[in-house]
Design a protein around this motif. Structure first.
Motif, PDB file in Angstrom:
ATOM      1  N   GLY A  88     -55.649  -0.778  25.434  1.00 55.48           N
ATOM      2  CA  GLY A  88     -54.992   0.299  26.185  1.00 55.48           C
ATOM      3  C   GLY A  88     -55.261   1.680  25.600  1.00 55.48           C
ATOM      4  O   GLY A  88     -54.431   2.585  25.687  1.00 55.48           O
ATOM      5  N   TYR A  89     -56.452   1.877  25.018  1.00 54.31           N
ATOM      6  CA  TYR A  89     -56.793   3.173  24.432  1.00 54.31           C
ATOM      7  C   TYR A  89     -57.220   4.170  25.512  1.00 54.31           C
ATOM      8  O   TYR A  89     -57.616   3.790  26.610  1.00 54.31           O
ATOM      9  N   LYS A  90     -57.183   5.458  25.098  1.00 57.82           N
ATOM     10  CA  LYS A  90     -57.675   6.527  25.970  1.00 57.82           C
ATOM     11  C   LYS A  90     -59.092   6.972  25.551  1.00 57.82           C
ATOM     12  O   LYS A  90     -59.832   7.534  26.332  1.00 57.82           O
ATOM     13  N   TYR A  91     -59.422   6.707  24.272  1.00 58.89           N
ATOM     14  CA  TYR A  91     -60.677   7.252  23.717  1.00 58.89           C
ATOM     15  C   TYR A  91     -61.675   6.168  23.304  1.00 58.89           C
ATOM     16  O   TYR A  91     -61.281   5.069  22.887  1.00 58.89           O
ATOM     17  N   VAL A  92     -62.957   6.548  23.384  1.00 58.28           N
ATOM     18  CA  VAL A  92     -64.033   5.695  22.864  1.00 58.28           C
ATOM     19  C   VAL A  92     -64.981   6.597  22.060  1.00 58.28           C
ATOM     20  O   VAL A  92     -64.993   7.812  22.259  1.00 58.28           O
ATOM     21  N   ARG A  93     -65.774   5.996  21.195  1.00 61.41           N
ATOM     22  CA  ARG A  93     -66.724   6.810  20.417  1.00 61.41           C
ATOM     23  C   ARG A  93     -67.824   5.940  19.809  1.00 61.41           C
ATOM     24  O   ARG A  93     -67.696   4.710  19.744  1.00 61.41           O
ATOM     25  N   VAL A  94     -68.860   6.634  19.352  1.00 55.54           N
ATOM     26  CA  VAL A  94     -69.858   6.017  18.485  1.00 55.54           C
ATOM     27  C   VAL A  94     -69.731   6.723  17.155  1.00 55.54           C
ATOM     28  O   VAL A  94     -69.670   7.957  17.100  1.00 55.54           O
ATOM     29  N   SER A  95     -69.633   5.952  16.079  1.00 56.24           N
ATOM     30  CA  SER A  95     -69.411   6.545  14.760  1.00 56.24           C
ATOM     31  C   SER A  95     -70.274   5.798  13.743  1.00 56.24           C
ATOM     32  O   SER A  95     -71.237   5.144  14.097  1.00 56.24           O
ATOM     33  N   GLY A  96     -69.920   5.909  12.485  1.00 56.08           N
ATOM     34  CA  GLY A  96     -70.638   5.175  11.431  1.00 56.08           C
ATOM     35  C   GLY A  96     -71.859   5.925  10.942  1.00 56.08           C
ATOM     36  O   GLY A  96     -71.957   6.266   9.768  1.00 56.08           O
ATOM     37  N   GLY A  97     -72.799   6.207  11.850  1.00 62.77           N
ATOM     38  CA  GLY A  97     -74.006   6.962  11.511  1.00 62.77           C
ATOM     39  C   GLY A  97     -74.141   8.123  12.479  1.00 62.77           C
ATOM     40  O   GLY A  97     -73.159   8.555  13.082  1.00 62.77           O
ATOM     41  N   GLU A  98     -75.359   8.622  12.657  1.00 65.31           N
ATOM     42  CA  GLU A  98     -75.566   9.775  13.543  1.00 65.31           C
ATOM     43  C   GLU A  98     -76.033   9.292  14.925  1.00 65.31           C
ATOM     44  O   GLU A  98     -77.162   8.816  15.074  1.00 65.31           O
ATOM     45  N   PRO A  99     -75.186   9.425  15.959  1.00 63.31           N
ATOM     46  CA  PRO A  99     -75.526   8.901  17.293  1.00 63.31           C
ATOM     47  C   PRO A  99     -76.714   9.594  17.947  1.00 63.31           C
ATOM     48  O   PRO A  99     -77.413   8.990  18.756  1.00 63.31           O
ATOM     49  N   THR A 100     -76.974  10.873  17.602  1.00 65.59           N
ATOM     50  CA  THR A 100     -78.033  11.605  18.305  1.00 65.59           C
ATOM     51  C   THR A 100     -79.444  11.195  17.859  1.00 65.59           C
ATOM     52  O   THR A 100     -80.430  11.673  18.421  1.00 65.59           O
ATOM     53  N   LEU A 101     -79.546  10.310  16.863  1.00 62.76           N
ATOM     54  CA  LEU A 101     -80.885   9.825  16.470  1.00 62.76           C
ATOM     55  C   LEU A 101     -81.500   8.975  17.581  1.00 62.76           C
ATOM     56  O   LEU A 101     -82.710   8.788  17.620  1.00 62.76           O
ATOM     57  N   SER A 102     -80.655   8.414  18.447  1.00 64.36           N
ATOM     58  CA  SER A 102     -81.167   7.580  19.561  1.00 64.36           C
ATOM     59  C   SER A 102     -80.716   8.224  20.871  1.00 64.36           C
ATOM     60  O   SER A 102     -79.786   7.755  21.515  1.00 64.36           O
ATOM     61  N   LEU A 103     -81.407   9.290  21.229  1.00 61.34           N
ATOM     62  CA  LEU A 103     -80.984  10.125  22.363  1.00 61.34           C
ATOM     63  C   LEU A 103     -80.913   9.407  23.701  1.00 61.34           C
ATOM     64  O   LEU A 103     -79.946   9.552  24.448  1.00 61.34           O
ATOM     65  N   ASN A 104     -81.951   8.625  24.004  1.00 61.82           N
ATOM     66  CA  ASN A 104     -81.965   7.935  25.293  1.00 61.82           C
ATOM     67  C   ASN A 104     -80.855   6.893  25.350  1.00 61.82           C
ATOM     68  O   ASN A 104     -80.194   6.718  26.373  1.00 61.82           O
ATOM     69  N   HIS A 105     -80.670   6.207  24.249  1.00 61.20           N
ATOM     70  CA  HIS A 105     -79.601   5.205  24.163  1.00 61.20           C
ATOM     71  C   HIS A 105     -78.246   5.886  24.369  1.00 61.20           C
ATOM     72  O   HIS A 105     -77.418   5.422  25.156  1.00 61.20           O
ATOM     73  N   LEU A 106     -78.064   7.007  23.700  1.00 63.78           N
ATOM     74  CA  LEU A 106     -76.795   7.739  23.807  1.00 63.78           C
ATOM     75  C   LEU A 106     -76.571   8.197  25.250  1.00 63.78           C
ATOM     76  O   LEU A 106     -75.470   8.059  25.792  1.00 63.78           O
ATOM     77  N   GLN A 107     -77.634   8.712  25.857  1.00 59.59           N
ATOM     78  CA  GLN A 107     -77.492   9.207  27.227  1.00 59.59           C
ATOM     79  C   GLN A 107     -77.095   8.081  28.185  1.00 59.59           C
ATOM     80  O   GLN A 107     -76.241   8.257  29.052  1.00 59.59           O
ATOM     81  N   GLU A 108     -77.695   6.912  28.012  1.00 56.67           N
ATOM     82  CA  GLU A 108     -77.343   5.763  28.870  1.00 56.67           C
ATOM     83  C   GLU A 108     -75.881   5.374  28.667  1.00 56.67           C
ATOM     84  O   GLU A 108     -75.163   5.058  29.608  1.00 56.67           O
ATOM     85  N   LEU A 109     -75.457   5.408  27.412  1.00 54.61           N
ATOM     86  CA  LEU A 109     -74.065   5.066  27.083  1.00 54.61           C
ATOM     87  C   LEU A 109     -73.102   6.071  27.733  1.00 54.61           C
ATOM     88  O   LEU A 109     -72.075   5.700  28.319  1.00 54.61           O
ATOM     89  N   LEU A 110     -73.460   7.350  27.657  1.00 59.45           N
ATOM     90  CA  LEU A 110     -72.611   8.395  28.252  1.00 59.45           C
ATOM     91  C   LEU A 110     -72.539   8.221  29.765  1.00 59.45           C
ATOM     92  O   LEU A 110     -71.480   8.389  30.364  1.00 59.45           O
ATOM     93  N   LYS A 111     -73.674   7.858  30.358  1.00 60.05           N
ATOM     94  CA  LYS A 111     -73.711   7.630  31.807  1.00 60.05           C
ATOM     95  C   LYS A 111     -72.734   6.525  32.170  1.00 60.05           C
ATOM     96  O   LYS A 111     -71.943   6.653  33.106  1.00 60.05           O
ATOM     97  N   LEU A 112     -72.788   5.446  31.427  1.00 60.48           N
ATOM     98  CA  LEU A 112     -71.910   4.301  31.728  1.00 60.48           C
ATOM     99  C   LEU A 112     -70.440   4.680  31.545  1.00 60.48           C
ATOM    100  O   LEU A 112     -69.601   4.350  32.388  1.00 60.48           O
ATOM    101  N   PHE A 113     -70.137   5.407  30.497  1.00 63.08           N
ATOM    102  CA  PHE A 113     -68.725   5.784  30.274  1.00 63.08           C
ATOM    103  C   PHE A 113     -68.263   6.886  31.224  1.00 63.08           C
ATOM    104  O   PHE A 113     -67.065   7.033  31.442  1.00 63.08           O
ATOM    105  N   SER A 114     -69.205   7.620  31.814  1.00 65.37           N
ATOM    106  CA  SER A 114     -68.794   8.693  32.734  1.00 65.37           C
ATOM    107  C   SER A 114     -68.181   8.107  34.008  1.00 65.37           C
ATOM    108  O   SER A 114     -67.506   8.800  34.754  1.00 65.37           O
ATOM    109  N   GLU A 115     -68.433   6.823  34.236  1.00 64.34           N
ATOM    110  CA  GLU A 115     -67.846   6.176  35.420  1.00 64.34           C
ATOM    111  C   GLU A 115     -66.562   5.440  35.076  1.00 64.34           C
ATOM    112  O   GLU A 115     -66.089   4.590  35.830  1.00 64.34           O
ATOM    113  N   THR A 116     -65.997   5.707  33.909  1.00 63.25           N
ATOM    114  CA  THR A 116     -64.737   5.075  33.503  1.00 63.25           C
ATOM    115  C   THR A 116     -63.683   6.172  33.295  1.00 63.25           C
ATOM    116  O   THR A 116     -63.986   7.363  33.397  1.00 63.25           O
TER     117      THR A 116
END
Ligand code: SF4
Length: 259
Positions: A88-116
């Motif tokens: 029942g959370y409101k927030y999600v994230r990628v953490s641990g390391g630097e997410p922008t090292l995998s730009l295309n992967h990050l963009q796909e993830l953002l696309k998927l979460f933009s519909e939630t």
């Protein structure tokens, strides 16, 4: 002053934590978890970073990159989404390391979460966003994204001392804020600075605030102050680097404002 180039280090790190399979960019993750930060957040922890902070709480997966499993964006999405829904959370994230090292992967993830319904908190050191205006522009396509730019020290000298990187790269962290504001992120709401203060002097912190003020006063009001949490593996790293925090907390004594 001596130091490495984080962009070169990031490129070298990418080779072991990012791969393309069938045209899809996969990123190495080492775990998926729920947690109390931000009042409750589902997290995917990635492997690999373009810095080598001497206090890094996930150094066993950022300084060393042989562990973890490659995940497609949909796989990571499903795991993070399932945790957020179950808890029942409101927030999600990628953490641990630097997410922008995998730009295309990050963009796909953002696309998927933009519909939630979830708010995606992008925790980043900001170096690549500072370097590439187009990256800030890409992020601005997603209205549910909040960017937390995590500064490593308050001045160039502190940045160099804490990360081992060349001091001038510290300026990309400020540039990240500028780029994000320029593409439309609201300062203090949709983009804000965090800073590791365990090793900073008051004088340097005042200088840091002045620099933020010159970009936008709302950034000063929204600073997220971070201090080292003395987990055993963090103590091990601090000792190895002969680094002594001026202020730190034990895991059972974390102040409410840091959670
Ligand atoms: S930027 Fe963050 S993840 Fe990367 S080494 Fe520093 S503390 Fe660790």
């Amino acid at each position: 002053m001596q130091g490495y180039d984080p962009f070169q280090l990031g490129e070298a790190t990418r080779k072991s934590v990012v791969r393309v399979v069938g045209g899809v960019e996969e990123r190495k993750y080492y775990r998926f978890r729920g947690g109390r930060w931000y009042g409750g957040i589902a997290t995917g922890d990635v492997v690999g970073c373009n810095l080598r902070c001497k206090f890094c709480w996930s150094w066993r997966f950022t300084h060393i990159t042989d562990k973890g499993y490659f995940r497609r964006p949909e796989e990571a999405f499903e795991k993070i989404f399932a945790i957020a829904s179950r808890k029942g959370y409101k927030y999600v994230r990628v953490s641990g390391g630097e997410p922008t090292l995998s730009l295309n992967h990050l963009q796909e993830l953002l696309k998927l979460f933009s519909e939630t319904k979830y708010v995606f908190i992008l925790e980043t050191n900001g170096l690549l966003i500072g370097k590439e205006y187009s990256l800030a522009k890409m992020l601005s396509n997603y209205s549910n994204v909040v960017v937390r730019v995590s500064f490593k020290g308050a001045t160039e000298e502190e940045f160099n001392m804490l990360t081992g990187a060349k001091p001038e790269f510290f300026n990309y962290q400020f540039k990240a804020l500028e780029n994000l504001i320029e593409v439309g992120f609201k300062p203090g709401e949709e983009v804000y600075p965090a800073i590791m203060l365990s090793f900073s002097t008051d004088e340097n912190y005042a200088k840091f605030k002045k620099r933020l003020m010159e970009i936008n006063p709302r950034l000063v009001e929204s600073i997220d102050e971070e201090y080292v949490i003395l987990y055993p593996h963090v103590i091990e790293l601090l000792k190895k680097n002969k680094l002594r925090p001026r202020l730190a907390f034990t895991p059972d004594n974390i102040p409410q404002c840091m959670i």
